[in-house]
Design a protein around this motif. Structure first.
Motif, PDB file in Angstrom:
ATOM      1  N   HIS A 296     -11.492  13.913 -11.713  1.00 58.25           N
ATOM      2  CA  HIS A 296     -11.535  15.187 -10.991  1.00 58.25           C
ATOM      3  C   HIS A 296     -11.136  15.007  -9.529  1.00 58.25           C
ATOM      4  N   LEU A 297     -11.701  13.987  -8.872  1.00 61.50           N
ATOM      5  CA  LEU A 297     -11.435  13.776  -7.447  1.00 61.50           C
ATOM      6  C   LEU A 297      -9.982  13.382  -7.188  1.00 61.50           C
ATOM      7  N   SER A 298      -9.363  12.691  -8.137  1.00 60.92           N
ATOM      8  CA  SER A 298      -7.980  12.240  -7.956  1.00 60.92           C
ATOM      9  C   SER A 298      -6.968  13.312  -8.334  1.00 60.92           C
ATOM     10  N   LYS A 299      -7.457  14.442  -8.769  1.00 56.98           N
ATOM     11  CA  LYS A 299      -6.594  15.550  -9.218  1.00 56.98           C
ATOM     12  C   LYS A 299      -5.723  15.138 -10.408  1.00 56.98           C
ATOM     13  N   GLY A 300      -6.328  14.377 -11.334  1.00 61.86           N
ATOM     14  CA  GLY A 300      -5.657  14.102 -12.603  1.00 61.86           C
ATOM     15  C   GLY A 300      -4.796  12.868 -12.667  1.00 61.86           C
ATOM     16  N   LYS A 301      -4.908  11.982 -11.689  1.00 66.08           N
ATOM     17  CA  LYS A 301      -4.119  10.745 -11.748  1.00 66.08           C
ATOM     18  C   LYS A 301      -4.727   9.796 -12.785  1.00 66.08           C
ATOM     19  N   PRO A 302      -3.923   8.885 -13.359  1.00 67.95           N
ATOM     20  CA  PRO A 302      -4.450   7.949 -14.364  1.00 67.95           C
ATOM     21  C   PRO A 302      -5.588   7.101 -13.796  1.00 67.95           C
ATOM     22  N   ILE A 303      -6.657   7.002 -14.573  1.00 69.94           N
ATOM     23  CA  ILE A 303      -7.840   6.240 -14.175  1.00 69.94           C
ATOM     24  C   ILE A 303      -8.009   5.079 -15.154  1.00 69.94           C
ATOM     25  N   GLY A 304      -8.223   3.880 -14.613  1.00 61.18           N
ATOM     26  CA  GLY A 304      -8.404   2.724 -15.479  1.00 61.18           C
ATOM     27  C   GLY A 304      -9.566   1.859 -15.030  1.00 61.18           C
ATOM     28  N   ILE A 305      -9.941   0.915 -15.888  1.00 59.65           N
ATOM     29  CA  ILE A 305     -10.972  -0.059 -15.546  1.00 59.65           C
ATOM     30  C   ILE A 305     -10.410  -1.459 -15.758  1.00 59.65           C
ATOM     31  N   LYS A 306     -10.924  -2.399 -14.973  1.00 58.32           N
ATOM     32  CA  LYS A 306     -10.511  -3.790 -15.108  1.00 58.32           C
ATOM     33  C   LYS A 306     -11.749  -4.631 -15.382  1.00 58.32           C
ATOM     34  N   PRO A 329     -10.956   6.033 -20.318  1.00 55.87           N
ATOM     35  CA  PRO A 329      -9.968   5.780 -19.258  1.00 55.87           C
ATOM     36  C   PRO A 329      -8.552   5.856 -19.815  1.00 55.87           C
ATOM     37  N   ASP A 330      -7.588   5.949 -18.932  1.00 60.48           N
ATOM     38  CA  ASP A 330      -6.185   5.988 -19.363  1.00 60.48           C
ATOM     39  C   ASP A 330      -5.641   4.589 -19.620  1.00 60.48           C
ATOM     40  N   PHE A 331      -6.245   3.591 -18.970  1.00 63.55           N
ATOM     41  CA  PHE A 331      -5.827   2.218 -19.230  1.00 63.55           C
ATOM     42  C   PHE A 331      -6.998   1.269 -18.984  1.00 63.55           C
ATOM     43  N   ILE A 332      -6.965   0.147 -19.654  1.00 63.76           N
ATOM     44  CA  ILE A 332      -7.942  -0.917 -19.467  1.00 63.76           C
ATOM     45  C   ILE A 332      -7.182  -2.194 -19.138  1.00 63.76           C
ATOM     46  N   THR A 333      -7.571  -2.842 -18.062  1.00 63.47           N
ATOM     47  CA  THR A 333      -6.967  -4.122 -17.693  1.00 63.47           C
ATOM     48  C   THR A 333      -7.881  -5.249 -18.148  1.00 63.47           C
ATOM     49  N   ILE A 334      -7.349  -6.111 -19.008  1.00 66.34           N
ATOM     50  CA  ILE A 334      -8.096  -7.279 -19.468  1.00 66.34           C
ATOM     51  C   ILE A 334      -7.677  -8.472 -18.611  1.00 66.34           C
ATOM     52  N   ASP A 335      -8.644  -9.011 -17.874  1.00 67.91           N
ATOM     53  CA  ASP A 335      -8.377 -10.166 -17.026  1.00 67.91           C
ATOM     54  C   ASP A 335      -8.898 -11.409 -17.733  1.00 67.91           C
ATOM     55  N   GLY A 336      -8.038 -12.391 -17.925  1.00 70.29           N
ATOM     56  CA  GLY A 336      -8.455 -13.618 -18.595  1.00 70.29           C
ATOM     57  C   GLY A 336      -9.290 -14.501 -17.687  1.00 70.29           C
ATOM     58  N   GLY A 337     -10.139 -15.322 -18.283  1.00 70.94           N
ATOM     59  CA  GLY A 337     -10.958 -16.238 -17.513  1.00 70.94           C
ATOM     60  C   GLY A 337     -10.144 -17.229 -16.709  1.00 70.94           C
ATOM     61  N   GLU A 338      -8.854 -17.405 -17.077  1.00 67.79           N
ATOM     62  CA  GLU A 338      -7.983 -18.316 -16.342  1.00 67.79           C
ATOM     63  C   GLU A 338      -7.317 -17.633 -15.152  1.00 67.79           C
ATOM     64  N   GLY A 339      -7.656 -16.353 -14.927  1.00 74.87           N
ATOM     65  CA  GLY A 339      -7.086 -15.612 -13.807  1.00 74.87           C
ATOM     66  C   GLY A 339      -7.718 -15.996 -12.484  1.00 74.87           C
ATOM     67  N   GLY A 340      -7.211 -15.421 -11.401  1.00 79.12           N
ATOM     68  CA  GLY A 340      -7.823 -15.640 -10.098  1.00 79.12           C
ATOM     69  C   GLY A 340      -6.872 -16.160  -9.049  1.00 79.12           C
ATOM     70  N   SER A 341      -6.478 -15.283  -8.112  1.00 73.35           N
ATOM     71  CA  SER A 341      -5.581 -15.708  -7.037  1.00 73.35           C
ATOM     72  C   SER A 341      -6.345 -16.062  -5.770  1.00 73.35           C
ATOM     73  N   GLY A 342      -7.620 -15.673  -5.694  1.00 73.51           N
ATOM     74  CA  GLY A 342      -8.400 -15.944  -4.497  1.00 73.51           C
ATOM     75  C   GLY A 342      -9.527 -16.925  -4.760  1.00 73.51           C
ATOM     76  N   ALA A 343     -10.497 -16.944  -3.854  1.00 74.31           N
ATOM     77  CA  ALA A 343     -11.611 -17.883  -3.968  1.00 74.31           C
ATOM     78  C   ALA A 343     -12.661 -17.358  -4.934  1.00 74.31           C
ATOM     79  N   ALA A 344     -13.360 -18.270  -5.599  1.00 74.75           N
ATOM     80  CA  ALA A 344     -14.390 -17.883  -6.554  1.00 74.75           C
ATOM     81  C   ALA A 344     -15.495 -18.920  -6.585  1.00 74.75           C
ATOM     82  N   ASN A 345     -16.656 -18.502  -7.077  1.00 68.16           N
ATOM     83  CA  ASN A 345     -17.796 -19.391  -7.278  1.00 68.16           C
ATOM     84  C   ASN A 345     -17.392 -20.571  -8.164  1.00 68.16           C
TER      85      ASN A 345
END
Length: 503
Positions: A296-306, A329-345
């Motif tokens: 509603h707030l985006s006025k109908g733009k595609p909404i997704g989750i990652k 949602p309009d799309f779902i992003t599946i991030d693999g455990g091997e992902g990660g461009s930044g710092a992590a625990n």
């Protein structure tokens, strides 16, 4: 070594003193040796580093080599197939495609076909003459009012603050030249994301940076203002990411500059903690209501989750809730455990999160089993570098993919693994103005565009070789994997459709 340090130091000082008294022009010896003696004395009395305490002065060389260990290995010691997390062959593919240089290689493959886990494409006896494909997909379910025609390869989420201003600008310029989208990462929408007018996927996570109130909770009004930006084409809510699923994150006070604080909506020069959880939702029903509000707030733009998939039952229960309520949602992003461009625990980086292949297969068949596959597009992220990587994730069910580290290589990343230290030698992941200036935006934005174009062209050549004309015809039966000395199987055998999916 330690017990000889004081006598040796006294002896050296005596010799220098005698030489200077005898012939004053030997004063330069003091300039040479006294600073070294001071450093050695500091090492001798400090208590935090055992090596430096045991080997004053010489221990510093050991520490230097330890800190530069990965760089020395990458440059001097490793062959073309050994580097981690990406070997030289993978990096070279990006470097050559980004530079528009020769992409051929002589003398055959250097990746052994005898290696267990080795994969290859089963080509057709009769390749096609052309491909009927524009490599774009339409993102937007039946609930979406403003679908977006999206490239199948886009820039993965990297926020300003985790990468530099110049890196953000170069990615934006490259995306504009190449006609693909830039994911903003969760650090807010900045002027650098708007500089060249590339399509944007606005991402926010648990910190709600850019759209948060003074208490750190989601702010409807600020989010609505962001969505009015003409370049923002889609919204992505980051529930979790591959490198640190279920873990929070800290923005150190020294990296929280006035400018970064302004864009993120936080207090400058303070340590900011992003929790592991969302304050706006904690159940499937609450998630669905939150996504409805965003639509509603985006006025109908595609909404997704990652998200990075953890427990299979959690993911299936979420999709079941989407199906029962007919809200999704309009799309779902599946991030693999091997992902990660930044710092992590350290623990999450190594041992938390499902790898992409199995997670993507699970997501695809779950959507099919609940009748939502035609409604929800599947995006993926996690070590997407080559045209083969794209072909493979499409075989496993993806509709589009992100590349973050691939785009970093296109910017000139050398995999020095200093992203979290603010000492990146290529100016990509540092806020140091001197290092950042090394990254020339006008050069790098073209290289980002080149990498995208040549990777898509490479995918086109693979389609031709396999005898198909579009990405919808890619299947798991087109990829083989060597399991052991005697067995080679197809991906369709490793990841078959379950019986309940076929019914």
């Amino acid at each position: 070594m330690r017990k000889y340090f004081i006598p040796t130091t006294i002896f050296v000082l005596l010799i220098i003193g005698i030489l200077i008294i005898w012939k004053p022009y030997h004063w330069w010896l003091a300039l040479l040796f006294v600073p070294l003696i001071i450093l050695g004395t500091i090492d001798f009395f400090q208590r935090g580093d055992t090596i430096r305490r045991t080997y004053p002065l010489f221990g510093r060389l050991s520490n230097f080599l330890e800190k530069q260990r990965h760089v020395l290995q990458e440059v001097l010691l490793l062959n073309r197939t050994e580097g981690k997390p990406f070997n030289w062959i993978q990096k070279e593919i990006v470097y050559k495609r980004a530079s528009n240089t020769v992409v051929s290689q002589p003398f055959g493959t250097q990746i052994s076909y005898k290696k267990f886990g080795r994969e290859w494409i089963l080509h057709s006896q009769y390749p096609k003459q052309n491909v009927e494909e524009n490599f774009k997909i339409n993102v937007g379910s039946s609930l979406c009012e403003k679908p977006y025609l999206c490239s199948i390869l886009n820039i993965g989420g990297m926020s300003y603050g985790s990468i530099s201003k110049n890196a953000t600008l170069a990615l934006n310029g490259g995306a504009k030249i190449g006609g693909f989208a830039q994911n903003t990462g969760e650090g807010g929408l900045t002027a650098y994301h708007n500089k060249y007018g590339a399509d944007l996927i606005f991402q926010f996570g648990t910190g709600y940076f850019g759209c948060r109130d003074e208490n750190g909770d989601f702010d409807d009004e600020k989010f609505e203002q962001i969505c009015q930006n003409e370049f923002v084409k889609m919204i992505e809510v980051k529930i979790s990411q591959g490198a640190k699923p279920g873990f929070g994150a800290i923005l150190p006070a020294k990296k929280n500059t006035d400018e970064i604080a302004k864009y993120r909506g936080i207090k400058a020069h303070t340590e900011i903690y992003s929790p592991a959880y969302h304050s706006s939702f904690s159940t499937n029903d609450e998630l669905i209501r939150f996504l409805d509000k965003l639509r509603h707030l985006s006025k109908g733009k595609p909404i997704g989750i990652k998200l990075c998939i953890g427990r299979e039952s959690d993911f299936k229960s979420m999709i079941e809730a989407f199906s029962k309520q007919s809200k999704f949602p309009d799309f779902i992003t599946i991030d693999g455990g091997e992902g990660g461009s930044g710092a992590a625990n350290l623990d999450s980086l190594q041992w938390v999160g499902s790898p992409l292949d199995g997670a993507l297969h699970l997501a695809n068949q779950t959507l099919i089993s609940y009748g939502l596959r035609k409604e929800i597009k599947l995006f993926v992220g996690g070590k997407i570098i080559s045209s083969f990587d794209i072909f493979k994730v499409f075989a496993l069910g993806a509709d589009a993919c992100y590349s973050a580290r691939g785009m970093m290589f296109a910017l000139g990343c050398v995999q020095s693994l200093k992203c979290n230290l603010n000492t990146c030698p290529t100016g990509i992941t540092t806020m140091n103005a001197g290092r950042e200036a090394s990254l020339v935006v006008s050069d790098k934005k073209q290289k980002v565009a080149n990498y995208h174009k040549n990777t898509i062209d490479g995918l086109k050549e693979i389609l031709i070789a396999t005898g198909i004309t579009n990405i919808q015809q890619i299947s798991k039966a087109m990829i083989a994997r060597k399991l052991n000395e005697r067995e080679t199987v197809l991906l369709s055998e490793i990841y078959p459709l379950d019986n309940d999916v076929l019914c």
